[in-house]
Design a protein around this motif. Structure first.
Motif, PDB file in Angstrom:
ATOM      1  N   PHE A 140      34.511  36.063  41.320  1.00 56.00           N
ATOM      2  CA  PHE A 140      35.471  36.455  40.285  1.00 56.00           C
ATOM      3  C   PHE A 140      35.540  37.974  40.115  1.00 56.00           C
ATOM      4  O   PHE A 140      35.988  38.483  39.109  1.00 56.00           O
ATOM      5  N   LYS A 141      35.101  38.699  41.132  1.00 55.89           N
ATOM      6  CA  LYS A 141      35.139  40.167  41.088  1.00 55.89           C
ATOM      7  C   LYS A 141      36.554  40.713  41.167  1.00 55.89           C
ATOM      8  O   LYS A 141      36.888  41.704  40.505  1.00 55.89           O
ATOM      9  N   ASP A 142      37.411  40.074  41.990  1.00 58.02           N
ATOM     10  CA  ASP A 142      38.795  40.535  42.097  1.00 58.02           C
ATOM     11  C   ASP A 142      39.533  40.304  40.784  1.00 58.02           C
ATOM     12  O   ASP A 142      40.415  41.082  40.412  1.00 58.02           O
ATOM     13  N   LYS A 177      28.546  52.925  39.310  1.00 61.14           N
ATOM     14  CA  LYS A 177      29.918  52.702  38.845  1.00 61.14           C
ATOM     15  C   LYS A 177      30.921  53.501  39.672  1.00 61.14           C
ATOM     16  O   LYS A 177      31.240  54.645  39.358  1.00 61.14           O
ATOM     17  N   LEU A 178      31.372  52.909  40.736  1.00 61.35           N
ATOM     18  CA  LEU A 178      32.419  53.532  41.542  1.00 61.35           C
ATOM     19  C   LEU A 178      33.742  52.807  41.319  1.00 61.35           C
ATOM     20  O   LEU A 178      34.778  53.436  41.087  1.00 61.35           O
ATOM     21  N   LEU A 179      33.697  51.500  41.393  1.00 59.54           N
ATOM     22  CA  LEU A 179      34.904  50.695  41.193  1.00 59.54           C
ATOM     23  C   LEU A 179      35.018  50.197  39.759  1.00 59.54           C
ATOM     24  O   LEU A 179      36.122  49.946  39.280  1.00 59.54           O
ATOM     25  N   MET A 180      33.904  50.029  39.084  1.00 54.11           N
ATOM     26  CA  MET A 180      33.937  49.599  37.694  1.00 54.11           C
ATOM     27  C   MET A 180      34.035  50.814  36.773  1.00 54.11           C
ATOM     28  O   MET A 180      33.733  51.933  37.179  1.00 54.11           O
ATOM     29  N   LYS A 211      44.017  50.894  39.874  1.00 54.18           N
ATOM     30  CA  LYS A 211      43.209  51.261  41.048  1.00 54.18           C
ATOM     31  C   LYS A 211      43.580  50.386  42.239  1.00 54.18           C
ATOM     32  O   LYS A 211      43.635  50.855  43.391  1.00 54.18           O
ATOM     33  N   VAL A 212      43.860  49.108  41.963  1.00 59.06           N
ATOM     34  CA  VAL A 212      44.281  48.199  43.033  1.00 59.06           C
ATOM     35  C   VAL A 212      45.654  48.618  43.558  1.00 59.06           C
ATOM     36  O   VAL A 212      45.887  48.692  44.770  1.00 59.06           O
ATOM     37  N   LEU A 213      46.566  48.907  42.638  1.00 59.41           N
ATOM     38  CA  LEU A 213      47.905  49.354  43.040  1.00 59.41           C
ATOM     39  C   LEU A 213      47.824  50.623  43.879  1.00 59.41           C
ATOM     40  O   LEU A 213      48.524  50.765  44.901  1.00 59.41           O
ATOM     41  N   GLU A 214      46.967  51.548  43.482  1.00 56.27           N
ATOM     42  CA  GLU A 214      46.810  52.796  44.230  1.00 56.27           C
ATOM     43  C   GLU A 214      46.340  52.513  45.657  1.00 56.27           C
ATOM     44  O   GLU A 214      46.843  53.109  46.629  1.00 56.27           O
ATOM     45  N   LEU A 244      40.909  47.336  48.841  1.00 53.99           N
ATOM     46  CA  LEU A 244      41.955  48.319  48.527  1.00 53.99           C
ATOM     47  C   LEU A 244      41.529  49.255  47.403  1.00 53.99           C
ATOM     48  O   LEU A 244      41.808  50.458  47.448  1.00 53.99           O
ATOM     49  N   ALA A 245      40.841  48.698  46.395  1.00 51.60           N
ATOM     50  CA  ALA A 245      40.347  49.555  45.309  1.00 51.60           C
ATOM     51  C   ALA A 245      39.334  50.562  45.861  1.00 51.60           C
ATOM     52  O   ALA A 245      39.328  51.742  45.466  1.00 51.60           O
ATOM     53  N   ALA A 246      38.481  50.108  46.771  1.00 49.17           N
ATOM     54  CA  ALA A 246      37.497  51.013  47.381  1.00 49.17           C
ATOM     55  C   ALA A 246      38.192  52.080  48.217  1.00 49.17           C
ATOM     56  O   ALA A 246      37.790  53.258  48.201  1.00 49.17           O
ATOM     57  N   ALA A 247      39.242  51.691  48.942  1.00 50.71           N
ATOM     58  CA  ALA A 247      39.974  52.668  49.765  1.00 50.71           C
ATOM     59  C   ALA A 247      40.567  53.774  48.899  1.00 50.71           C
ATOM     60  O   ALA A 247      40.550  54.955  49.275  1.00 50.71           O
ATOM     61  N   ALA A 248      41.088  53.391  47.731  1.00 51.70           N
ATOM     62  CA  ALA A 248      41.653  54.396  46.812  1.00 51.70           C
ATOM     63  C   ALA A 248      40.578  55.390  46.387  1.00 51.70           C
ATOM     64  O   ALA A 248      40.813  56.608  46.312  1.00 51.70           O
TER      65      ALA A 248
END
Length: 410
Positions: A83-85, A6-9, A95-98, A206-210
């Motif tokens: 449908f992950k995005d 669980k990094l992005l979730m 997280k996406v905004l960040e 982008l979420a991963a970059a944050a």
């Protein structure tokens, strides 16, 4: 045994006043080059399907001169089975905004857009609210977190065209033009939106970059393999017991274990016929090929590609002819028509799939399909044309007895 990483979730991230934006606050203390160095060091590859190194894209954009640059978040998630995005936009929009803000800071952009698939009514509603609350909290606007960084973000609702997942088609759509691909070069990082340097990144990228800036590149490179760093959101769908979005560490498991342990295996009284490992644009893998490592290189060695992370399970009850006809019709309908070989080639592929002989085809038809595929992939500007025949070609190759009269024997 497969263990989700669980990094992005995680728990929903919906309220700006309750989120501390640690990654962004760290980024604001770094020079743009410092942010890019971290992303390059992490080995992050674009998660939309192409797999281009994110840090390299940002570095090239930073090097471009000009008073105005743009960042675009590509949320036009149109690849069938993906449908992950949508999950990130609905559950973790902050997280996406960040990630958008960090990318903008890195390349020197003060304005950006998020282009969300038109059918995604709920994500659009949620992200509109996210932008409004972020503006109230001072996370968007002037002097973000007391810095010299100003940023304006605009949400654009997609027009419903599959081809707008291609970055140049998407840029045309934002400009109010028809969503068709552009000739490259120039690339978007040179002359993109309104002819200004533009970076287009996928939502998951982008979420991963944050998270990379938040936890550090060293942490991220500790996950995955040499060529597949970090984690990947995967979408399980089709004839499988437990469809949904999951997150796995690259290299930690096989495609078979993902399907049987996370996905619960095939539906009751059925078994898998084949698997599409990365969305409709990728080649099929048979049941005997599922013991490959889940990584870019592992799936490639098995004969397909990781694509968008959409893993579609196909059960025995389905007729291959029906699948071919549906796929052929999809690409014929979705080609933007700009590239002649793609427009006419996909039209002819659809015609061939319809003139079958009791569900099978002559070897001559298969040879013609191969020639059309070469012409399309060699001439098409975007990924749609370059990959439209990948799945069909693999089905003819792997199931000749079912699809070719004479079983493919010459």
């Amino acid at each position: 045994m497969v263990t989700e990483h669980k990094l992005l979730m995680g728990p929903p991230l919906l309220k700006a006043e309750e989120y501390d934006f640690k990654g962004l606050q760290k980024a604001l203390k770094l020079r743009p080059e410092g942010i890019i160095d971290e992303i390059k060091k992490s080995g992050l590859k674009g998660r939309g399907g192409a797999g281009f190194p994110t840090g390299v894209k940002w570095e090239l954009a930073l090097a471009e001169t000009g008073e105005k640059k743009y960042i675009i978040c590509n949320a036009d998630e149109g690849e069938p089975g993906t449908f992950k995005d949508r999950y990130l936009l609905e559950e973790r929009p902050l997280k996406v905004l960040e990630g958008i803000l960090i990318a903008a800071r890195a390349i020197g952009a003060n304005e950006g857009f998020i282009y969300i698939r038109g059918e995604y009514t709920e994500p659009i509603k949620i992200f509109k609210k996210t932008i409004e609350e972020a503006e109230k909290q001072g996370v968007l606007g002037d002097n973000i977190f007391g810095s010299d960084f100003n940023f304006k973000l605009t949400l654009v609702r997609g027009g419903g065209a599959y081809v707008c997942g291609d970055e140049t088609s998407l840029i045309n759509s934002i400009e109010g033009k028809r969503g068709i691909s552009r000739i490259k070069p120039p690339y978007p990082i040179q002359a993109g939106l309104f002819d200004r340097p533009t970076v287009v990144n996928n939502v998951e990228s982008l979420a991963a970059a944050a998270e990379i800036i938040n936890q550090g590149a060293d942490y991220y490179t500790g996950l995955g393999t040499k060529n597949s760093r970090g984690t990947k959101l995967i979408c399980l769908s089709g004839d499988i017991e437990k469809p949904g979005v999951y997150e796995v560490e690259f290299g930690s498991t096989t495609l078979r274990d993902i399907l049987y342990e996370l996905g619960g295996g095939p539906l009751k009284d059925d078994s898998f016929k084949f698997i599409i490992p990365g969305g409709l644009s990728t080649a099929a893998l048979t049941i005997e090929e599922l013991d490959c490592q889940y990584s870019y290189e592992g799936i490639e060695a098995a004969g397909s590609s990781l694509g968008s992370g959409a893993i579609i399970a196909i059960g025995q009850k389905h007729q291959l002819l029906e699948i071919l006809q549906r796929v052929g019709r999809f690409y014929m309908d979705e080609t933007c028509g700009t590239c002649f070989p793609c427009r006419e080639g996909n039209r002819h592929i659809d015609y061939i799939f319809k003139k079958h002989h009791n569900g099978k085809f002559y070897q001559e038809d298969v040879d013609i399909l191969a020639d059309i595929g070469k012409a399309i992939s060699g001439a098409a500007r975007c990924g749609l044309g370059q990959t439209s025949l990948s799945l069909a070609r693999s089905l003819f190759y792997k199931f000749p007895e079912e699809l070719i009269i004479g079983g493919g024997q010459r």
